[in-house]
Enzyme design. Sequence first.
Site, PDB file in Angstrom:
ATOM      1  N   GLY A   1      24.685  -4.254 -18.660  1.00 14.25           N
ATOM      2  CA  GLY A   1      24.800  -2.798 -18.738  1.00 14.25           C
ATOM      3  C   GLY A   1      26.006  -2.245 -19.445  1.00 14.25           C
TER       4      GLY A   1
ATOM      5  NE  ARG B   1      18.844   1.128 -28.500  1.00 15.78           N
ATOM      6  CZ  ARG B   1      19.890   1.901 -28.679  1.00 15.78           C
ATOM      7  NH1 ARG B   1      20.359   2.125 -29.890  1.00 15.78           N
ATOM      8  NH2 ARG B   1      20.513   2.441 -27.663  1.00 15.78           N
TER       9      ARG B   1
ATOM     10  CB  CYS C   1       1.128   9.610 -39.435  1.00 23.46           C
ATOM     11  SG  CYS C   1       0.915   9.091 -41.131  1.00 23.46           S
ATOM     12  CD  GLU C   2       2.933   9.403 -33.498  1.00 21.58           C
ATOM     13  OE1 GLU C   2       3.254  10.466 -32.910  1.00 21.58           O
ATOM     14  OE2 GLU C   2       1.903   8.753 -33.235  1.00 21.58           O
TER      15      GLU C   2
ATOM     16  CE1 TYR D   1      14.946   3.425 -23.856  1.00 23.89           C
ATOM     17  CE2 TYR D   1      16.093   2.484 -25.738  1.00 23.89           C
ATOM     18  CZ  TYR D   1      15.283   2.329 -24.630  1.00 23.89           C
ATOM     19  OH  TYR D   1      14.845   1.085 -24.309  1.00 23.89           O
TER      20      TYR D   1
ATOM     21  CD  GLU E   1      21.301 -10.568 -14.629  1.00 19.92           C
ATOM     22  OE1 GLU E   1      20.962  -9.366 -14.743  1.00 19.92           O
ATOM     23  OE2 GLU E   1      20.807 -11.331 -13.804  1.00 19.92           O
ATOM     24  N   PRO E   2      24.777  -9.918 -19.740  1.00 22.15           N
ATOM     25  CG  PRO E   2      26.301 -10.863 -21.232  1.00 22.15           C
ATOM     26  CD  PRO E   2      25.667 -11.080 -19.885  1.00 22.15           C
ATOM     27  N   GLY E   3      23.280  -8.004 -22.330  1.00 23.26           N
ATOM     28  CA  GLY E   3      22.310  -8.030 -23.415  1.00 23.26           C
ATOM     29  C   GLY E   3      22.921  -7.333 -24.623  1.00 23.26           C
ATOM     30  NE  ARG E   4      22.817  -0.998 -24.480  1.00 23.20           N
ATOM     31  CZ  ARG E   4      21.665  -0.453 -24.862  1.00 23.20           C
ATOM     32  NH1 ARG E   4      21.478  -0.129 -26.112  1.00 23.20           N
ATOM     33  NH2 ARG E   4      20.710  -0.214 -23.982  1.00 23.20           N
TER      34      ARG E   4
HETATM   35  C1  LIG Z   1      18.056  -5.252 -19.275  1.00 25.24           C
HETATM   36  C2  LIG Z   1      18.730  -6.057 -18.240  1.00 25.24           C
HETATM   37  C3  LIG Z   1      19.996  -6.584 -18.492  1.00 25.24           C
HETATM   38  C4  LIG Z   1      20.765  -6.340 -19.772  1.00 25.24           C
HETATM   39  O1  LIG Z   1      21.136  -5.012 -19.932  1.00 25.24           O
HETATM   40  P1  LIG Z   1      22.155  -4.612 -21.121  1.00 25.24           P
HETATM   41  O2  LIG Z   1      22.360  -3.170 -20.944  1.00 25.24           O
HETATM   42  O3  LIG Z   1      21.490  -4.954 -22.400  1.00 25.24           O
HETATM   43  O4  LIG Z   1      23.390  -5.401 -20.902  1.00 25.24           O
HETATM   44  C5  LIG Z   1      20.572  -7.367 -17.503  1.00 25.24           C
HETATM   45  N1  LIG Z   1      19.936  -7.609 -16.332  1.00 25.24           N
HETATM   46  C6  LIG Z   1      18.716  -7.105 -16.057  1.00 25.24           C
HETATM   47  C7  LIG Z   1      18.071  -7.417 -14.757  1.00 25.24           C
HETATM   48  C8  LIG Z   1      18.067  -6.319 -17.005  1.00 25.24           C
HETATM   49  O5  LIG Z   1      16.865  -5.823 -16.732  1.00 25.24           O
END
Ligand SMILES: *Cc1c(COP(=O)(O)O)cnc(C)c1O
Length: 433
Positions: free
Chosen positions: A253, A328, A358-359, A332, A288-291
Site C-alpha cells: 500500500g 488507471r 470509442c469511449e 481511478y 507485500e509491496p506491489g506499486r
Molecule cells: C494489492 C495488494 C497488495 C499490494 O498493494 P500495493 O498498493 O500495490 O502495494 C498487497 N497485499 C494485498 C493483500 C493486496 O491485495
Amino acid sequence: MHHFDHIDGALHAEDVPLETLAAAIGTPAYVYSTATLTRHYGLLRDAVAAHPTALGEALIAFAVKANSNLSVLATLARLGSGADTVSEGEIRRALKAGVPANRIVFSGVGKTDAELAFAIDVGVRQINVESAVELDRLIAVSSSLKQRATASRAIATPEIAIRVNPAVGAGGHAKITTGGATDKFGVPADEAHALYARAAASPHVTPVGLACHIGSQITALEPLEAAFRALRAMTLELRAAGLSVSRLDLGGGLGVPYHGQSDLPSIEAYVAMAARVLDGLEVEAAFEPGRLLAANAGVLLSRVIQVNERGDGRRFLVLDAGMNDLMRPALYDAFHDLVPVRARAGEPRLYDLVGPICESTDVFARDRLLPPMQAGDLVAFMGAGAYGAVLASEYNSRPLVPEVLVDGDRWAVVRERPTYEAMLEREPKADWL
Ligand SMILES: *Cc1c(COP(=O)(O)O)cnc(C)c1O
C-alpha cells in the site's frame, strides 16, 4: 527514482533508446527497467535487514497483481522476493518464475475450493483467510485432501493468517481503499479473535498470525501505523488467551510519487515505523509491496497519431495507446506524467491527451502543458509499471499491448503482441454457424 532518462536529447530505458524499441516492436508497448526493480527491492530489503530484532526473518512478497509478467517476477525472485498472490493463476505464475512455494502467500476475498486445494497441494507458505465462511471451507478442503493423501504424497496442514479489517481505510482514491469498515476485505477486529480460536481448535489448519492490507497509494504513515498498532494489540490479546501468534503480515500500500512529490514517506521511514510498532513482539514480519517496487520501473511507450485542433482552441493529442492499454486514468482518475521521447524546443502548449477508443472515458489527461507535438512523435507515460499491463484488455479489438524488459544495454520482448490472426483464432466458431 527510476532509470528512464534523456541522454543526448532522447529518452532511454537504462542504456536502450526508446526510439530503438519503438522501431523494433512498434507502439504501444510497456518497457520495464531491471535496474529500477533491483534498486527498489534492494532499498526495501536493506531497510528491513536494519531491524532484525523487531521484524525477525521478514518476508518481502511482491504483490503479483501489480505486475505479473513472468520476467518481471523472475527478476524479483532472483533477488530473493517472495510473492503475494490472489488467484491460482498468480500462484502458477510465481512458481513458474522461480519463487519457491514457501515464499508464496495466498490472499484474496473469494478463493474457490479448487484454488484452496491447489495452494495446499503446492505447499504455499501461508493462506490469508478473509472471512469465517472461508475458514470453514478451507478446513473442509484441507480435511478432504488429507483423507486422500497417500504415503508417497503427504499433505501438510496449511498455515494460515487471519486478515483483519482494522477499520482504517486509506489510499489514493476511494476505489483503492480496502481497510475501511464497509470494504469487503478482511474480518472485523471484534470477530477476528473468535475466528483465530476456532482455527486453532481445528486439526486441519494452523493459525500462525494476522494480516492486514488497508489500501493502495497511501501517502502518509499514520493510517498504516494505526493498522499495525491494531495488529499489535490483537496479537497481545490472542497471546493472553493462550494462542500462538508468530507472524504479522503488514500488507502493501505504500504510495509512489506519480506527480514527482517529494513529501512521501521514504521506504526507510516506513520500515522503521513498522519496526517500532512490532518491537518486542518477536514475530516474523511480512511486507507485500506491489506499486512500490514496480510503478516507477515501467513506462508505456506510445506514438502520436495526430493532433486535432478545434475551433474553440482545444487541442487533442490523439495517441495510439488507449484506455484498454493503460486503464488507471479511466478507472481511478490516476495521474501519469507524459514525457516526449525526443526533447523538443518551443513554447509549451496545452493538450488533452486522448486514446483512440470509442469511449468518452478514454482520456488520459486534460490541459497538459507540453512542447509543440506532431503526428509521429513518440511519448512515454511514466510510472506505468504497476497496474498497467496487468489491467490491459483487447477492447475495440486491439491486440494486447506487448511488454519489453531492459537490463543495461540488452532488452527482450517478454510478452509478445499477438498478431491479428492469433487474436481471432482464439474464438472458434460455434459449429452451427
Ligand atoms: C494489492 C495488494 C497488495 C499490494 O498493494 P500495493 O498498493 O500495490 O502495494 C498487497 N497485499 C494485498 C493483500 C493486496 O491485495
